[in-house]
Design an enzyme around this catalytic site. Structure first.
Site, PDB file in Angstrom:
ATOM      1  N   TYR A  98      11.001  20.559  41.210  1.00  0.00           N
ATOM      2  CA  TYR A  98       9.675  20.669  40.604  1.00  0.00           C
ATOM      3  C   TYR A  98       9.588  19.953  39.258  1.00  0.00           C
ATOM      4  O   TYR A  98       8.497  19.698  38.753  1.00  0.00           O
ATOM      5  CB  TYR A  98       9.294  22.141  40.425  1.00  0.00           C
ATOM      6  N   LYS A 129      22.660  26.717  48.147  1.00  0.00           N
ATOM      7  CA  LYS A 129      23.183  25.955  49.289  1.00  0.00           C
ATOM      8  C   LYS A 129      24.420  25.235  48.765  1.00  0.00           C
ATOM      9  O   LYS A 129      24.475  24.000  48.704  1.00  0.00           O
ATOM     10  CB  LYS A 129      22.079  24.994  49.773  1.00  0.00           C
ATOM     11  N   ASP A 131      19.756  28.903  54.059  1.00  0.00           N
ATOM     12  CA  ASP A 131      19.389  28.956  55.482  1.00  0.00           C
ATOM     13  C   ASP A 131      19.710  30.334  56.062  1.00  0.00           C
ATOM     14  O   ASP A 131      18.894  30.949  56.756  1.00  0.00           O
ATOM     15  CB  ASP A 131      20.059  27.825  56.282  1.00  0.00           C
ATOM     16  N   ASP A 138      10.449  29.021  46.486  1.00  0.00           N
ATOM     17  CA  ASP A 138       9.117  28.756  47.034  1.00  0.00           C
ATOM     18  C   ASP A 138       9.105  29.069  48.525  1.00  0.00           C
ATOM     19  O   ASP A 138       8.215  29.768  49.029  1.00  0.00           O
ATOM     20  CB  ASP A 138       8.751  27.286  46.785  1.00  0.00           C
ATOM     21  N   ASP A 171       7.422  32.623  50.797  1.00  0.00           N
ATOM     22  CA  ASP A 171       6.424  32.609  51.875  1.00  0.00           C
ATOM     23  C   ASP A 171       6.954  33.390  53.080  1.00  0.00           C
ATOM     24  O   ASP A 171       6.216  34.146  53.717  1.00  0.00           O
ATOM     25  CB  ASP A 171       6.064  31.172  52.297  1.00  0.00           C
TER      26      ASP A 171
HETATM   27  C1  IPM Z   1       3.457  28.590  45.004  1.00  0.00           C
HETATM   28  C2  IPM Z   1       2.763  27.347  45.463  1.00  0.00           C
HETATM   29  C3  IPM Z   1       3.003  26.258  44.443  1.00  0.00           C
HETATM   30  C4  IPM Z   1       4.499  26.002  44.382  1.00  0.00           C
HETATM   31  C5  IPM Z   1       2.245  24.964  44.667  1.00  0.00           C
HETATM   32  C6  IPM Z   1       0.773  25.206  44.853  1.00  0.00           C
HETATM   33  C7  IPM Z   1       2.497  23.984  43.548  1.00  0.00           C
HETATM   34  O1  IPM Z   1       3.194  26.979  46.727  1.00  0.00           O
HETATM   35  O2  IPM Z   1       3.096  29.101  43.937  1.00  0.00           O
HETATM   36  O3  IPM Z   1       4.360  29.066  45.703  1.00  0.00           O
HETATM   37  O4  IPM Z   1       5.026  25.223  45.170  1.00  0.00           O
HETATM   38  O5  IPM Z   1       5.127  26.593  43.526  1.00  0.00           O
HETATM   39 MN    MN Z   2       4.617  28.377  47.594  1.00  0.00          MN
END
Ligand code: IPM
Ligand code: MN
Length: 341
Positions: free
Chosen positions: A138, A188, A220, A244, A248
């Protein structure tokens, strides 16, 4: 009357303004109930603003945001803004400029929410992911030469600094000590031998200092275990990109983005920034179908960070109380129920 807080609100785009309005209701209700003051200042930032003025984040907005005690952000983005513009120009810039080096993302299954994992209930899923938030890929190091031609080369370099890794680990170890005393490093190291080694050595040292038990899982395998045996984790610490992706997955196993909250923290200086993990969902904007719970839970993290522990717990409890049957309510009706609770 206790303290008074100067809070920034960035409603943003799509469902952002809708969910943030409900989160603010909950904060205002908690302020009244627990005797502290709150004044809100709105910031017009996001896709609308960018399309109107060409600015993703003017310097003067950063300056004004710096003077606040905390920031609540709804969501930013619209399909007609090219990818990366608001991500880099607004969200990531805020994370970097305000040095919000921890991205704290609870993965918690609330009563009344169904996990897609068979046989997993609220007692089995309550963990914290501490994602490093200012480095890794990032950081934006890299570039392109010969763009569009057959010789094109693109690089994205992952930047890991000892100081940046260590401060994130120290925060995570502190959280682990307040909980079960267990910390899992996810990386990793079998492939990313340079950065992995740095994380590994720093983690051993920090865990030793903090007196927490350190475990290690490859990224992984961590995906596999999050699905097959999530109870093996209590506090996970990991780099920016792994964090990140893992969070999710974490949101999915905890019943989806409807309840996934996040805190972008600088543990030692204000302001920190709080936002639901979900995006601006332009497809349902304006329909009253957005679930405000993730924004409300992000506001609970905000209150907790300000030291308003009881208010934070009450806001979380209010959101949890409203969850069973939440799908039958409009955004606003759910927000009202939460604020009342
Ligand atoms: C998150 C989002 C962001 C990230 C994007 C929108 C830049 O996916 O906050 O997880 O990758 O950090
Ligand atoms: Mn994200």
């Amino acid at each position: 009357m206790g303290d008074s807080y100067h809070l920034a609100c960035v409603p943003g785009d799509g469902i952002g303004p809708e969910v943030v309005a409900e989160a603010r209701k909950a904060v205002d209700a908690a302020a009244a109930r627990f005797g502290f003051g709150v004044d809100w200042v709105d910031f017009d930032l996001g896709a609308e603003r960018f399309l109107r003025t060409g600015e993703a984040l003017p310097d003067v907005a950063v300056k004004e945001l710096r003077e606040t005690d905390a920031i609540l952000l709804g969501a930013v983005g619209r399909p007609d803004v090219p990818p990366g513009v608001l991500e880099r120009g607004l969200l990531l810039r805020l994370r970097f400029e305000l040095d919000l080096y921890v991205n704290l993302r609870p993965v918690k299954l609330y009563p009344g929410v169904a996990s897609p994992l068979a046989g997993v209930g609220p007692d089995d899923l309550d963990l914290l992911v501490v994602r490093e938030n200012t480095e890794g890929v990032y950081a934006g190091a890299g570039g392109v030469v010969h763009r569009g031609g057959p010789m094109e080369v693109a690089t994205e370099t992952s930047i890991e600094t000892r100081a940046g890794v260590e401060r994130c680990l120290r925060y995570a170890a502190g959280r682990a000590r307040e909980r079960a005393g267990r910390l899992t490093l996810v990386h990793k190291t079998n492939v990313l031998t340079h950065a992995g080694d740095l994380w590994q050595r720093a983690a051993r040292e920090v865990a030793g200092d903090a007196g927490v038990v350190l475990d290690y899982v490859h990224a992984d395998a961590a995906c596999l275990y999050l699905v097959s045996d999530p109870a093996r984790f209590d506090v996970i610490v990991t780099d920016n990109l792994f964090g990140d992706i893992l969070t999710d997955l974490g949101a999915a196993i905890a019943g989806g983005l409807g309840t996934a909250a996040s805190a972008n923290l600088n543990p030692s200086s204000s302001p920190s920034l709080f936002e639901p993990v979900h995006g601006s969902a332009p497809d349902i904007a304006g329909t009253g179908r957005a679930n405000p719970v993730a924004a409300v839970l992000s506001a609970s993290l905000l209150l907790d960070h300000l030291g308003e522990r009881e208010a934070a717990a009450a806001v979380e409890a209010g959101a949890v109380a409203a969850l069973p049957g939440a799908a039958g309510y409009s955004t606003q009706a759910l927000g009202d129920r939460i604020a009342t609770a």
